[in-house]
Design an enzyme around this catalytic site. Structure first.
Site, PDB file in Angstrom:
ATOM      1  N   ASP A  22     -28.567  80.456  24.482  1.00 29.75           N
ATOM      2  CA  ASP A  22     -28.022  79.943  25.753  1.00 29.75           C
ATOM      3  C   ASP A  22     -29.052  79.183  26.574  1.00 29.75           C
ATOM      4  O   ASP A  22     -30.257  79.270  26.342  1.00 29.75           O
ATOM      5  CB  ASP A  22     -27.524  81.112  26.610  1.00 29.75           C
ATOM      6  N   ARG A  38     -23.719  79.094  24.482  1.00 33.70           N
ATOM      7  CA  ARG A  38     -23.895  79.917  23.275  1.00 33.70           C
ATOM      8  C   ARG A  38     -22.861  79.580  22.212  1.00 33.70           C
ATOM      9  O   ARG A  38     -23.087  79.789  21.027  1.00 33.70           O
ATOM     10  CB  ARG A  38     -23.736  81.411  23.622  1.00 33.70           C
ATOM     11  N   PHE A  71     -36.790  73.405  23.542  1.00 37.93           N
ATOM     12  CA  PHE A  71     -35.830  74.423  23.958  1.00 37.93           C
ATOM     13  C   PHE A  71     -34.462  74.061  23.390  1.00 37.93           C
ATOM     14  O   PHE A  71     -33.940  72.976  23.633  1.00 37.93           O
ATOM     15  CB  PHE A  71     -35.768  74.534  25.481  1.00 37.93           C
ATOM     16  N   ASP A  83     -40.193  83.175  19.378  1.00 38.49           N
ATOM     17  CA  ASP A  83     -40.909  82.190  20.161  1.00 38.49           C
ATOM     18  C   ASP A  83     -42.344  82.707  20.344  1.00 38.49           C
ATOM     19  O   ASP A  83     -43.172  82.555  19.450  1.00 38.49           O
ATOM     20  CB  ASP A  83     -40.142  82.028  21.482  1.00 38.49           C
TER      21      ASP A  83
END
Ligand code: 5GP
Length: 186
Positions: free
Chosen positions: A164, A170, A157, A108
């Protein structure tokens, strides 16, 4: 929102199980070719990479060592704290003289990988390359050289396949975007 079935929290599937399967096999084959005659050390960055790493190593056909480190830069939510904690298991991590491949779930800002990379160089690794499942290039703050990447994604996101939200989701076998009401609950 009641979340008795975790599939009900997903708004959209971004990357399907089948796409993941094909791409991971491809990257595993590339690593096997690139490191032929060597025995690289796979360093999987926990927690997020645990599913990717376990599928990836089974797609690699040359001998590899497998180690884990724990790195976290996110707290409970979806915003980075900017600080990276790195921990190894008991006995530390022996990267001295090894050709290391860092396996990460997502790049990221690049802060986590940059810190993990420096950590491994400091441990005496002979070479360090990066293999990430996902990449969000638009969010980069610290430049990192990614050698292997499965999917480039937009600035959203995502959860699933190891990733998660607030320690949940997850286990989703695909990569997806959550419904907005899931965030409102938290
Ligand atoms: P960086 O240090 O590159 O900013 O962030 C890397 C870490 O942030 C990843 O290992 C992951 O834990 C978390 N992260 C970044 N983007 C996402 C995302 O879209 N979803 C989830 N679940 N985690 C993310």
């Amino acid at each position: 929102m009641k979340t008795e079935d975790i599939n009900s929290v997903v708004d959209r599937v971004l990357i399907s199980e089948e796409e993941i399967r094909r791409k991971v096999a491809e990257v595993g084959a590339r690593i096997s070719r690139d490191y032929a005659g060597k025995e690289p050390l796979i360093v999987a960055v926990l927690s997020g990479s645990f599913i990717f790493a376990s599928d990836l190593v089974r797609a690699i056909t040359i001998p590899v060592g497998i180690s884990f480190i724990y790195a976290s830069s996110y707290g409970e939510g979806s915003e980075s704290t900017g600080r990276v904690d790195i921990r190894t298991g008991k006995g530390g991590l022996d990267a001295e003289g090894r050709d290391v491949i860092i396996v990460e779930d997502i790049v990221d800002t690049g802060r986590t990988l940059s810190a993990v990379r420096d950590f491994l160089i400091e441990k005496g690794a002979k070479s360090v390359e990066i293999c990430t499942f996902l990449d969000k290039p638009a969010r980069r703050v610290v430049p990192v050289d990614v050698r292997y990447m499965c999917f480039d994604i937009p600035n959203e996101f995502v959860v699933g396949y190891g990733l998660d939200y607030a320690y949940k989701y997850r286990q989703l076998p695909f990569v997806g975007v959550l419904k907005p009401e899931v965030y409102e609950e938290n």
